[in-house]
Design an enzyme around this catalytic site. Sequence first.
Site, mmCIF file in Angstrom:
data_model
loop_
_atom_site.group_PDB
_atom_site.id
_atom_site.type_symbol
_atom_site.label_atom_id
_atom_site.label_comp_id
_atom_site.label_asym_id
_atom_site.label_seq_id
_atom_site.Cartn_x
_atom_site.Cartn_y
_atom_site.Cartn_z
ATOM 1 N N PRO A 2 101.965 -10.153 45.198
ATOM 2 C CA PRO A 2 101.780 -10.032 46.627
ATOM 3 C C PRO A 2 100.470 -10.583 47.143
ATOM 4 C CG PRO A 2 101.465 -7.926 45.531
ATOM 5 C CD PRO A 2 101.333 -8.995 44.533
ATOM 6 N N GLU A 3 100.553 -11.313 48.206
ATOM 7 C CA GLU A 3 99.376 -11.595 49.011
ATOM 8 C C GLU A 3 99.503 -10.727 50.254
ATOM 9 O OE1 GLU A 3 98.071 -15.571 49.452
ATOM 10 O OE2 GLU A 3 98.947 -16.232 47.577
#
Length: 272
Positions: A2-3
């Site tokens: 995840p960003e």
Amino acid sequence: MPELPEVEVTMRGIAPVLDGAVIEDVYVGDKPLREPMPRELLGLKGARVQGLSRRAKYILVSTDRGTIIMHLGMTGHLKVVKTGTPRVLHDHFDICLEGGTTVRLNDIRRFGLVTLVPPGEDPLKDRHLIDLGPEPFDPSFDGKYLKERLKGKKIAIKQALMDSKVVVGVGNIYASEVLFLSGISPKKQASRLTLAQCEKVAENIVKVLRASIESGGTTIRDFSGADGKLGYFVQSLNVYGHAGEPCKVCGTKIKSIVQGQRSTFYCPHCQK
DNA sequence: AGTGGCACCTGTGTGC
DNA sequence: TGCACACAGGTGCCAC
């Protein structure tokens, strides 16, 4: 995995389930994540969730007995399951709610984090959050700030954008994308960017992150929101993961290089 | 202070 | 088939 957009999408997915709910039980797995999960988490039994928020890539769940801070690392994801659903490999943490719903953290590589800030303490002053730079969506984050913050930096702009003290939430995918949209080489020395370029970069960070959140994030391998829906922003990526393919603007082959042990993708013609 | 290198951990794909 | 190796979306610590 995840960003920032993926974390935001995840948070929005679990917020309706958690907000206002009473915690019936907590499961804390034995294996440490980035650091061991504190046993104090077990004391949340009976606590009521008061709200959710996000700071950088951290999800904050505030309750009347303290604030849970969660980070998904590279491979973490949260799923909403029926309480009693058997845990599978790499399930490490459960928040079971009254009413039969459980929010469950699965994290293959265990680079994630779960910790608890005691009631009365400001979670933003926690050691994991205290030194973080501005949120990209904060009004204080603009080209002028960026120009000032990059002063004297000899590292490449790509690496500077991924430095959470400069700005939070720009990870490996979006750093490449932002620089492509800005027409700036990832190898350019950070301090060499003009004010106009800094403004363009700041604008594109906001634009790309917002667009990605609206598309449900970017699914490269296995990212999905808490509802299991895939992120569709992967279709909007211009350079990341497209080495050897023609640039969508000029047709030049997209190049892949390594900077600071991370892959970077760019168009050698469009980005100077 | 700023920077590069590496460590944390597991899974998957590639080439021999 | 088996093995070795490279690589994966993040972060923090260390020595220079």
